[in-house]
Design a protein around this motif. Structure first.
Motif, PDB file in Angstrom:
ATOM      1  N   LYS A 125      10.239   0.835   5.168  1.00  0.00           N
ATOM      2  CA  LYS A 125      11.169   1.545   4.290  1.00  0.00           C
ATOM      3  C   LYS A 125      11.572   0.659   3.114  1.00  0.00           C
ATOM      4  CE  LYS A 125      13.212   4.559   7.825  1.00  0.00           C
ATOM      5  NZ  LYS A 125      14.452   4.895   8.570  1.00  0.00           N
ATOM      6  N   GLU A 126      11.676  -0.635   3.386  1.00  0.00           N
ATOM      7  CA  GLU A 126      12.087  -1.585   2.350  1.00  0.00           C
ATOM      8  C   GLU A 126      10.900  -2.080   1.524  1.00  0.00           C
ATOM      9  OE1 GLU A 126      13.919  -4.511   4.770  1.00  0.00           O
ATOM     10  OE2 GLU A 126      15.656  -3.237   5.287  1.00  0.00           O
ATOM     11  N   SER A 127       9.690  -1.648   1.879  1.00  0.00           N
ATOM     12  CA  SER A 127       8.486  -2.146   1.198  1.00  0.00           C
ATOM     13  C   SER A 127       7.641  -1.012   0.625  1.00  0.00           C
ATOM     14  CB  SER A 127       7.637  -2.971   2.175  1.00  0.00           C
ATOM     15  OG  SER A 127       8.369  -4.027   2.737  1.00  0.00           O
ATOM     16  N   MET A 128       8.255   0.120   0.336  1.00  0.00           N
ATOM     17  CA  MET A 128       7.501   1.275  -0.145  1.00  0.00           C
ATOM     18  C   MET A 128       6.766   0.990  -1.450  1.00  0.00           C
ATOM     19  SD  MET A 128       7.430   3.796   1.884  1.00  0.00           S
ATOM     20  CE  MET A 128       8.206   4.251   3.430  1.00  0.00           C
ATOM     21  N   TYR A 129       7.333   0.111  -2.247  1.00  0.00           N
ATOM     22  CA  TYR A 129       6.690  -0.206  -3.534  1.00  0.00           C
ATOM     23  C   TYR A 129       5.295  -0.800  -3.327  1.00  0.00           C
ATOM     24  CZ  TYR A 129       8.066  -5.043  -2.529  1.00  0.00           C
ATOM     25  OH  TYR A 129       8.225  -6.275  -1.954  1.00  0.00           O
ATOM     26  N   LYS A 130       5.055  -1.376  -2.169  1.00  0.00           N
ATOM     27  CA  LYS A 130       3.750  -1.970  -1.880  1.00  0.00           C
ATOM     28  C   LYS A 130       2.676  -0.917  -1.603  1.00  0.00           C
ATOM     29  CE  LYS A 130       5.543  -6.336  -0.040  1.00  0.00           C
ATOM     30  NZ  LYS A 130       5.531  -7.305   1.092  1.00  0.00           N
ATOM     31  N   LEU A 131       3.108   0.342  -1.448  1.00  0.00           N
ATOM     32  CA  LEU A 131       2.154   1.411  -1.153  1.00  0.00           C
ATOM     33  C   LEU A 131       1.637   2.105  -2.404  1.00  0.00           C
ATOM     34  CD1 LEU A 131       3.879   3.112   1.930  1.00  0.00           C
ATOM     35  CD2 LEU A 131       2.327   1.158   1.881  1.00  0.00           C
ATOM     36  N   LYS A 132       2.169   1.722  -3.566  1.00  0.00           N
ATOM     37  CA  LYS A 132       1.734   2.363  -4.812  1.00  0.00           C
ATOM     38  C   LYS A 132       0.229   2.175  -5.007  1.00  0.00           C
ATOM     39  CE  LYS A 132       6.118   2.027  -7.329  1.00  0.00           C
ATOM     40  NZ  LYS A 132       6.816   1.442  -8.509  1.00  0.00           N
ATOM     41  N   GLY A 133      -0.424   3.254  -5.388  1.00  0.00           N
ATOM     42  CA  GLY A 133      -1.855   3.214  -5.614  1.00  0.00           C
ATOM     43  C   GLY A 133      -2.686   3.499  -4.381  1.00  0.00           C
ATOM     44  N   LYS A 134      -2.031   3.634  -3.239  1.00  0.00           N
ATOM     45  CA  LYS A 134      -2.755   3.939  -2.014  1.00  0.00           C
ATOM     46  C   LYS A 134      -2.591   5.412  -1.643  1.00  0.00           C
ATOM     47  CE  LYS A 134      -2.350  -0.720  -0.138  1.00  0.00           C
ATOM     48  NZ  LYS A 134      -3.725  -1.072  -0.536  1.00  0.00           N
ATOM     49  N   VAL A 135      -3.530   5.920  -0.883  1.00  0.00           N
ATOM     50  CA  VAL A 135      -3.378   7.245  -0.291  1.00  0.00           C
ATOM     51  C   VAL A 135      -2.440   7.093   0.898  1.00  0.00           C
ATOM     52  CG1 VAL A 135      -4.548   9.169   0.849  1.00  0.00           C
ATOM     53  CG2 VAL A 135      -5.692   7.916  -1.004  1.00  0.00           C
TER      54      VAL A 135
END
Length: 407
Positions: free
Chosen positions: A381-391
């Motif tokens: 939840k605290e690391s959602m920004y790391k999912l940008k660009g992924k499916v």
């Protein structure tokens, strides 16, 4: 002195809580490695507040042993799985514990069964064992059922604050056990008969299972006709008497995914809604696999090794994998994908338990293009920004990134 039998997810916190509140406790478990770990001053699973509670219990004099103790009160907190074929409760661990108690207990001892059991279990399975061993119930040995009401992730708080039910043959014995639990429990403690206590616990977890099943069935209905189940639930819940839960990838843990089967097994033909709910919730891991297959097809993905499953525990912020939907998905994955190729990661599971399991979030995310969020740990939840660009397939409705797929 209290002898707590079984030092797992329920027995250990119960023993610690009593010892921390001035009760003399010895915890017993047949697992020598577990007992040695506890005697070395270490807890056997992670839980918020457990380390502090453990220290308080040690200060209170708690001891751990593989031997049953000679005393007058026993609390049995051993596993109660269900038979996969009959769906009835498997009482072998409870019966074994009761037999062992009878080998050492004093006359008039009280045996408290905390393990969740099907209605009528004590009458059908425990009383006959006691009587067959020459004990007179009510004189040589007293039976009580005090079902646990705690959940991994919030055990310490719930032990202190949840209401409790005490089922006993004799109101005097019931009140004595109520006083024992009252040493730490700040909730209301109700004394009733044993069968009512048995049924009440199973009914509580079955109610929750049915509610979850309704949300999961809505997800399937909405997916079949291209509707947004989350928006529909959000609007429906604006009604003052409606509270629909959020759908998910399945139901895990040792309570909600197990206890309703006791009713199905004992009351065939009567527990129809219960059975339907169990089937719906048990079907969700397969539904998630279908969604994964659809999304890979839509996005043109073919490399299964670039797919990652986030979460192995059955719920957020715990290391408990019992009946985990992720494990169920991995077991079924060969129908759609190769289970030996997908990456898996959970910050709470430190040991390797499945193929291609990674132990660092960045390493995990760098190795995949498609991430399936199966557990809503605070970490992700605290690391959602790391999912940008992924499916992203979000089965827990926690990701707000644009383009995220839901159930």
């Amino acid at each position: 002195m209290i002898n707590v039998i079984g030092l797992g997810y329920i027995g250990l916190p119960t023993a610690l809580m009593m010892a921390a509140h001035g009760v003399e406790v010895i915890g017993t478990d047949y697992n020598k490695e577990l007992v040695n770990t506890l005697n070395a001053g270490k807890t056997t699973f992670k839980e918020e507040g457990m380390d502090r509670l453990f220290d308080q219990a040690v200060d209170g004099g708690i001891k751990f042993s593989t031997e049953y103790q000679v005393t007058d009160i026993y609390i049995i907190s051993v596993p109660t799985p269900y038979d996969e074929f009959s769906k009835k409760v498997d009482t072998k661990y409870v019966k074994a514990a009761v037999k062992s108690v009878m080998e050492v207990c004093t006359k008039g001892a009280i045996v408290v069964i905390e393990s969740t059991i099907a209605p009528g279990t004590i009458d059908k399975h425990v009383r006959p064992i006691v009587e067959a061993n020459g004990f007179t119930i009510g004189e040589d040995l007293n039976l009580v059922h005090a079902p646990e009401r705690i959940i991994p992730g919030n055990m310490v708080y719930e032990l202190l604050n949840n209401n409790r039910t005490i089922g006993a043959d004799d109101i005097v014995i019931g009140e004595k056990i109520k006083e024992l639990y009252g040493s730490f429990c700040q909730g209301e403690i109700v004394v009733t008969d044993i069968r009512t206590a048995e049924m009440t616990k199973v009914v509580e977890n079955t109610f929750r299972d049915i509610n979850i099943a309704y949300a999961n069935e809505l997800a399937k209905i909405c997916r079949s006709d291209d509707m947004d189940v989350y928006e529909i639930i959000k609007i429906a819940n604006m009604h003052p008497r409606v509270n629909i839960l959020t759908p998910g990838p399945g139901v895990g843990g040792h309570c909600i995914s197990v206890d309703p089967w006791f009713l199905v097994g004992d009351y065939p033909g009567l527990a129809n809604i219960v059975l339907a709910a169990r089937k719906i919730n048990d079907s969700m891991p397969e539904f998630v696999l279908e969604r994964m297959h659809e999304i890979m097809k839509d996005t043109g993905m073919t490399d299964v090794s670039r797919v990652g499953l986030y979460g192995l525990a059955y719920k957020e912020n715990v290391d408990d994998m019992r009946e985990s939907p992720t494990l169920q998905i991995l077991n079924s994955m060969d129908k759609h994908l190769s289970g030996n190729l997908v990456k898996v990661y959970d910050p709470y599971i430190k040991k390797d338990v499945v193929p291609n399991q990674l132990h660092d979030l960045d390493d995990f995310l760098n190795s995949i293009d498609f991430v399936v969020l199966l557990v809503g740990h605070n970490e992700i939840k605290e690391s959602m920004y790391k999912l940008k660009g992924k499916v992203v397939l979000d089965t827990r409705h926690i990701c707000e990134l644009e383009g995220t797929y839901g159930l």
